[in-house]
Design a protein around this motif. Sequence first.
Motif, short mmCIF file in Angstrom:
data_model
loop_
_atom_site.label_atom_id
_atom_site.label_comp_id
_atom_site.label_asym_id
_atom_site.label_seq_id
_atom_site.Cartn_x
_atom_site.Cartn_y
_atom_site.Cartn_z
N LEU A 206 0.83 -1.21 0.00
CA LEU A 206 0.00 0.00 0.00
C LEU A 206 0.86 1.27 0.00
O LEU A 206 0.34 2.36 0.11
CB LEU A 206 -0.95 0.05 1.19
N VAL A 207 2.19 1.11 -0.07
CA VAL A 207 3.06 2.28 -0.19
C VAL A 207 2.94 2.79 -1.63
O VAL A 207 2.80 2.00 -2.56
CB VAL A 207 4.53 1.89 0.13
N SER A 208 2.96 4.10 -1.82
CA SER A 208 2.74 4.65 -3.16
C SER A 208 3.90 4.25 -4.08
O SER A 208 5.04 4.13 -3.64
CB SER A 208 2.64 6.17 -3.09
N PRO A 209 3.62 4.04 -5.38
CA PRO A 209 4.67 3.65 -6.33
C PRO A 209 5.86 4.62 -6.31
O PRO A 209 7.01 4.19 -6.40
CB PRO A 209 3.96 3.68 -7.68
N GLU B 240 -6.81 -6.76 -2.88
CA GLU B 240 -8.04 -6.42 -2.15
C GLU B 240 -7.86 -6.57 -0.64
O GLU B 240 -8.33 -5.76 0.13
CB GLU B 240 -9.19 -7.33 -2.60
N GLU B 241 -7.18 -7.64 -0.26
CA GLU B 241 -6.92 -7.84 1.17
C GLU B 241 -6.11 -6.69 1.73
O GLU B 241 -6.36 -6.20 2.82
CB GLU B 241 -6.16 -9.16 1.39
N GLN B 242 -5.12 -6.25 0.94
CA GLN B 242 -4.27 -5.15 1.38
C GLN B 242 -5.10 -3.87 1.52
O GLN B 242 -4.93 -3.10 2.45
CB GLN B 242 -3.13 -4.91 0.38
N ARG B 243 -6.00 -3.66 0.57
CA ARG B 243 -6.86 -2.48 0.61
C ARG B 243 -7.74 -2.54 1.86
O ARG B 243 -7.93 -1.54 2.55
CB ARG B 243 -7.70 -2.45 -0.67
N GLY B 244 -8.28 -3.73 2.15
CA GLY B 244 -9.09 -3.91 3.35
C GLY B 244 -8.29 -3.60 4.61
O GLY B 244 -8.77 -2.93 5.52
N ALA B 245 -7.04 -4.08 4.64
CA ALA B 245 -6.17 -3.82 5.80
C ALA B 245 -5.91 -2.32 5.92
O ALA B 245 -5.86 -1.78 7.02
CB ALA B 245 -4.86 -4.60 5.64
N GLY B 246 -5.77 -1.65 4.78
CA GLY B 246 -5.56 -0.19 4.77
C GLY B 246 -6.75 0.53 5.37
O GLY B 246 -6.60 1.46 6.17
N ILE C 87 -8.10 14.00 12.89
CA ILE C 87 -6.85 14.05 12.12
C ILE C 87 -7.15 14.41 10.67
O ILE C 87 -8.18 14.00 10.13
CB ILE C 87 -6.10 12.67 12.23
N ALA C 88 -6.26 15.22 10.08
CA ALA C 88 -6.45 15.63 8.68
C ALA C 88 -5.97 14.53 7.74
O ALA C 88 -5.12 13.72 8.10
CB ALA C 88 -5.68 16.92 8.40
N ARG C 89 -6.53 14.51 6.51
CA ARG C 89 -6.18 13.46 5.54
C ARG C 89 -4.68 13.41 5.28
O ARG C 89 -4.10 12.34 5.20
CB ARG C 89 -6.92 13.70 4.22
N ILE C 90 -4.06 14.58 5.16
CA ILE C 90 -2.63 14.61 4.81
C ILE C 90 -1.80 13.99 5.94
O ILE C 90 -0.80 13.31 5.68
CB ILE C 90 -2.18 16.07 4.49
N ASP C 91 -2.27 14.15 7.19
CA ASP C 91 -1.54 13.56 8.31
C ASP C 91 -1.74 12.04 8.36
O ASP C 91 -0.87 11.31 8.83
CB ASP C 91 -1.97 14.21 9.63
N ILE C 92 -2.89 11.59 7.88
CA ILE C 92 -3.12 10.14 7.77
C ILE C 92 -2.12 9.56 6.78
O ILE C 92 -1.48 8.54 7.04
CB ILE C 92 -4.56 9.83 7.31
N ALA C 93 -1.97 10.22 5.63
CA ALA C 93 -1.04 9.73 4.60
C ALA C 93 0.37 9.67 5.16
O ALA C 93 1.09 8.69 4.97
CB ALA C 93 -1.10 10.63 3.37
N LYS C 94 0.76 10.72 5.89
CA LYS C 94 2.12 10.76 6.44
C LYS C 94 2.33 9.66 7.48
O LYS C 94 3.39 9.04 7.53
CB LYS C 94 2.40 12.11 7.10
N ALA C 95 1.31 9.45 8.30
CA ALA C 95 1.47 8.50 9.40
C ALA C 95 1.44 7.05 8.93
O ALA C 95 1.97 6.17 9.60
CB ALA C 95 0.40 8.72 10.46
N THR C 96 0.81 6.80 7.77
CA THR C 96 0.65 5.41 7.35
C THR C 96 1.50 5.03 6.15
O THR C 96 1.59 3.86 5.81
CB THR C 96 -0.82 5.13 6.95
N LEU C 97 2.09 6.03 5.45
CA LEU C 97 2.82 5.81 4.20
C LEU C 97 1.87 5.42 3.07
O LEU C 97 2.34 5.09 1.97
CB LEU C 97 3.90 4.73 4.35
N VAL C 98 0.56 5.41 3.32
CA VAL C 98 -0.39 5.16 2.24
C VAL C 98 -0.44 6.43 1.38
O VAL C 98 -0.33 7.54 1.90
CB VAL C 98 -1.79 4.84 2.83
N SER C 99 -0.55 6.28 0.08
CA SER C 99 -0.52 7.45 -0.81
C SER C 99 -1.72 8.35 -0.55
O SER C 99 -2.81 7.87 -0.22
CB SER C 99 -0.51 7.01 -2.27
#
Lengths: 402, 402
Positions: A38-41, B8-14, B28-40
Amino acid sequence: MQKRKHVEEQRGAGRAQIFELIRKAGSIARIDIAKATLVSPATVTAITSELIDAGLVEEITPDTPRENAKRGRPRVALKVRGDAFYVAGVKVARDTISAMLVDFEGTEIASQETALELSTMTPEALAKSIFGAVSDICSDNHLPLENLSAVGVGLAGLVDAARNFVHWSPSLDRRNVDIGAALSLHLDCPVMVENDANLVAKAEQLFGLGRTISDFVVVTIEHGVGMGIVIDGQLYRGARGCGAEFGHTKVQLEGALCQCGQRGCLEAYIGDYALLREANSVLPGAAVSTLAELWELAQSGNDQARTVFERAGKIFAMGLANVVNIFDPEMIILAGHRADFDHLNLDGVIEELANHVVEVDAPMTKIQAHQWGDRMWAKGAAAYALDGFSALKIREVSATTG
Amino acid sequence: MQKRKHVEEQRGAGRAQIFELIRKAGSIARIDIAKATLVSPATVTAITSELIDAGLVEEITPDTPRENAKRGRPRVALKVRGDAFYVAGVKVARDTISAMLVDFEGTEIASQETALELSTMTPEALAKSIFGAVSDICSDNHLPLENLSAVGVGLAGLVDAARNFVHWSPSLDRRNVDIGAALSLHLDCPVMVENDANLVAKAEQLFGLGRTISDFVVVTIEHGVGMGIVIDGQLYRGARGCGAEFGHTKVQLEGALCQCGQRGCLEAYIGDYALLREANSVLPGAAVSTLAELWELAQSGNDQARTVFERAGKIFAMGLANVVNIFDPEMIILAGHRADFDHLNLDGVIEELANHVVEVDAPMTKIQAHQWGDRMWAKGAAAYALDGFSALKIREVSATTG
């Protein structure tokens, strides 16, 4: 800034996660790393470039299957660079010391075993013995010692792995030894010391019966009794690094005296020395000095010798039951030399166990005996050093790239 | 396809990870969620939209600090929608049943306690009692029962939480009860049943002494002895959901008979019934029927009564030492009514413990007593139901959005 620091920590965790994924996968394309984590490309590309620059990972072009060949340029995958680094694993036993050399992918290069003159040594003598085993295996395999990147060492006893510190070990003639410092006088590379039963658990997880399960317990019975615990795929060490002291769980209030100085320890009823002690206190006439002699006596119909083994088996079952009652693990693996379990009558132990485990209408925890020699313990030590060294390198990358 | 399924499983885990982060952060703001999780950021936006559409999360505009106000539109944050759902937690004790109502943010709405006529019931009677407690607290707080989203239930005994199945409980007159099925005759919403000591561990982790530590053990002593284990921030249940049976660890081969039917269990030496049993077998003359009477006798100088408590304290220390020797947890929390620990002489137990724990030159595991009533056990049950219900909702979102 707090937030910036947090982001950096996350980035570092991302590096470790991606490196671990590449190692486990064998080889994997960048896009599949992004999908799996789930890390961005874009972040995957940045992190994998750092890993390649650091020499930990390399690009390969896998043999392209025919059907995909026409789609244009072949997909590039990433793998761990096997020849990037070499690490050694060492297991110190009672009479022998075993060493193994592996490459950065974990492939075994060589292994060897040497006899030990003494089982209990000064810290200096133990450090010299370990260094001797490591330098021998390196020179025999034409690897200059300065090209060795890390050494993992397995010792019996109470080891604080985070500090390479030994609270107590039967291999050492004193308590509270900074064995890491003693080894650093001989070895320039990072050294990682760990309890030997924990390394067996690590080896079972990577190469043995623990490969497909996430929660299991390894029990080792040799001179003493050891335990390694894997929970959710991780070695569990406890808050002070002193968990899993199965041999010193108490099975009797004010019971038999243990070599640790306390009373009623499991080990004081089932360890080799405990059986010989009891036998010599009850057998009339000539003393027995080895377990093999006592075993032969019991097999030849001596009731007193037989009853010594019977009691040990019963108390072992009770001790194992406590592990099941507390952990309810998927599997308990009894590891070590098979001979050491014969005298405990494993089938009888498993039968007896059922009388001590809380009763539920579900299949019991599986109990499996797994015989393997010190070579596999050394392999666990090498795998442990590989893990630790990889983590060090990843932290180095994080420190230089910020 | 295998790979598609994995993504899909990974997306569910996300989704689960992001929801959990929002809940823990408060807002929490969306941008801080991205920073905290490394999710894009793009994936964060997609996932949070799904969570908002599902009614689990809402946007809020936090009060903008003066300095940022001039920068234009205020930053939007996300929080869990408190009034989205309501869940109840129930703890069944020996003489009482306690219930608590909380909103989707975990804020307590109300709690109440009712006396139980019988401590041991048929499955139907127990289900009715639980339903009664739940429907009472809902009607008292003007919440239509059909608006209740989930119920968490804590029972003493061997509970397979994944299946709402009770292997054995002192509250039930038979073994192997599908209590989930019995409750579903009364309650339409999801019900989650768990061992009560595990729920105390959950409550300690969320609201008590376990808030800042990741590895701890909770020991409860009431009529029986219970244990909850938290490792790396997670409740540890064992492979069959039957771990943490501290009360039935064996402290003596062929020892005292336990209410579970086996011999030598810790509980058979330190549970209320065990002390009364021993007292009545040694005290001459009139029988004692409560622990309070026996305690009074001991306090008034009766040596035989005193020795009953002394032995219990010693054996309790030995049992606790085995937990330290195996787990080496940061802390052991003794939870329950404080009165139940007085007779075990906690200071003496801690002193005695040191004689049984493997000796290292490091501070001992902390032992802390924590007195709290059934209300807090019910709070643990509510928190457990909240967790389980959130996971169900997240899976629903995953199923509909694919």
